[in-house]
Design a protein around this motif. Sequence first.
Motif, PDB file in Angstrom:
ATOM      1  N   ILE A 298       0.841  -1.203   0.000  1.00  0.00           N
ATOM      2  CA  ILE A 298       0.000   0.000   0.000  1.00  0.00           C
ATOM      3  C   ILE A 298       0.875   1.252   0.000  1.00  0.00           C
ATOM      4  O   ILE A 298       0.619   2.211  -0.734  1.00  0.00           O
ATOM      5  N   PHE A 299       1.920   1.227   0.806  1.00  0.00           N
ATOM      6  CA  PHE A 299       2.813   2.384   0.871  1.00  0.00           C
ATOM      7  C   PHE A 299       3.575   2.575  -0.439  1.00  0.00           C
ATOM      8  O   PHE A 299       3.647   3.694  -0.976  1.00  0.00           O
ATOM      9  N   SER A 300       4.127   1.520  -0.974  1.00  0.00           N
ATOM     10  CA  SER A 300       5.037   1.649  -2.108  1.00  0.00           C
ATOM     11  C   SER A 300       4.332   1.986  -3.415  1.00  0.00           C
ATOM     12  O   SER A 300       4.933   2.592  -4.306  1.00  0.00           O
ATOM     13  N   ARG A 301       3.054   1.627  -3.526  1.00  0.00           N
ATOM     14  CA  ARG A 301       2.341   1.894  -4.778  1.00  0.00           C
ATOM     15  C   ARG A 301       1.671   3.266  -4.782  1.00  0.00           C
ATOM     16  O   ARG A 301       1.318   3.777  -5.843  1.00  0.00           O
ATOM     17  N   GLY A 302       1.473   3.839  -3.609  1.00  0.00           N
ATOM     18  CA  GLY A 302       0.895   5.179  -3.541  1.00  0.00           C
ATOM     19  C   GLY A 302      -0.525   5.233  -4.063  1.00  0.00           C
ATOM     20  O   GLY A 302      -1.243   4.243  -4.107  1.00  0.00           O
ATOM     21  N   GLY A 303      -0.927   6.425  -4.460  1.00  0.00           N
ATOM     22  CA  GLY A 303      -2.254   6.599  -5.028  1.00  0.00           C
ATOM     23  C   GLY A 303      -3.340   6.683  -3.985  1.00  0.00           C
ATOM     24  O   GLY A 303      -3.102   7.049  -2.830  1.00  0.00           O
ATOM     25  N   ALA A 304      -4.552   6.327  -4.396  1.00  0.00           N
ATOM     26  CA  ALA A 304      -5.722   6.483  -3.537  1.00  0.00           C
ATOM     27  C   ALA A 304      -6.560   5.213  -3.556  1.00  0.00           C
ATOM     28  O   ALA A 304      -6.762   4.604  -4.609  1.00  0.00           O
ATOM     29  N   LEU A 305      -7.057   4.840  -2.390  1.00  0.00           N
ATOM     30  CA  LEU A 305      -7.950   3.691  -2.221  1.00  0.00           C
ATOM     31  C   LEU A 305      -9.272   4.234  -1.712  1.00  0.00           C
ATOM     32  O   LEU A 305      -9.353   4.755  -0.597  1.00  0.00           O
TER      33      LEU A 305
END
Length: 368
Positions: A298-305
């Motif tokens: 989750i941290f390494s891919r970034g973006g928004a969930l």
Amino acid sequence: MPQEVRGVIARSQDAPVEVTTIVVPDPGPGEAVVAIKACGVCHTDLHYQQGGIGQDYPYLLGHEAAGVVESVGPDVTDLAPGDFVILNWRAVCGECRACKRGRPQYCFATHNATQKMTLTDGTELSAALGIGAFADKTLVAAGQCTTVDPAAPADVAGLLGCGVMAGIGAALNTGGVTRNDSVAVIGCGGVGDAAIAGAALVGAHTIVAIDTDQRKLDWAKEFGATHTVLAGGGRSDEDVIAEVQALTDGFGVDVAIDAVGRPETWKQAFFLRDLAGTVVLVGVPTPSMQLEIPLQEIFSRGGALKSSWYGDCLPTRDFPVLIDLFLQGRLPLEKFVTERIGIDDINEAFEKMHGGDVLRSVVVLDPQ
């Protein structure tokens, strides 16, 4: 005076639905009585019938509807008899912390009619999503009525009341899809195809439809999918992800929309997006579903969930615009209507929906 009309109820969990006589009271303060013209058969109605939402039986089913206002309560000033309206289950309160911060699309205190509709013996009915529109007439909060152009056919317009708005809004409001974006949609039923239609409307350049059913992938093309990926059948998640990446120069999509709502489809959406891409969950999971994913991913891919509630829509803002786009020929809402049925045919419509044979069956109560 109170009126007796036909309505479709679920008396108990998993019992076949039945058409019976219901009593609709005169509207009180903040309420309206609406004569229903058409109402779509939505999975949510099936969930009520199966006990997947609550146990407040008997339920008056139906919520994806359009009709004409028949009467309003004494203090209702922004709605009048004769108005053509789409019903919604987001009657914003104007007073909660979301509304006061200028975000009424997230209203935390949406409301329904105060009075209850009943059976003829006085048994109170629980209206599905506070609407109960598998009926000739229903009682709702005035704020659940959104006035739109009456040139739109009711069987088409009513679909914005739930599934189609949820999908379009998941793409445009929640996902923020815009021109030249790449998008993947997992699950190509009514909600997924609506997300595809929304992405196409704003000019997304690559729209990938993903499903385990080739029929649904064929439907998705009609709504603007530029590519399709057949999942299942022994294909791994890695196979599907690799195919989507191959369609996007190896990067993945800008916005991935999960219209199924299962842990495995959400994880698929998470990994088939580009770095700093957005994941949108609009499919509704069950309470027992759990998700496990390494926090490092989750941290390494970034973006928004993000989760999308009713497409993060504001009915007074979104419904009239979408109806206008339909009337201009720019939004193919009519393609969602697979069949038009009578009020006695809802059990059969549930079976077809469960088998994936329709996008939407629509109950026509008052042909235009």
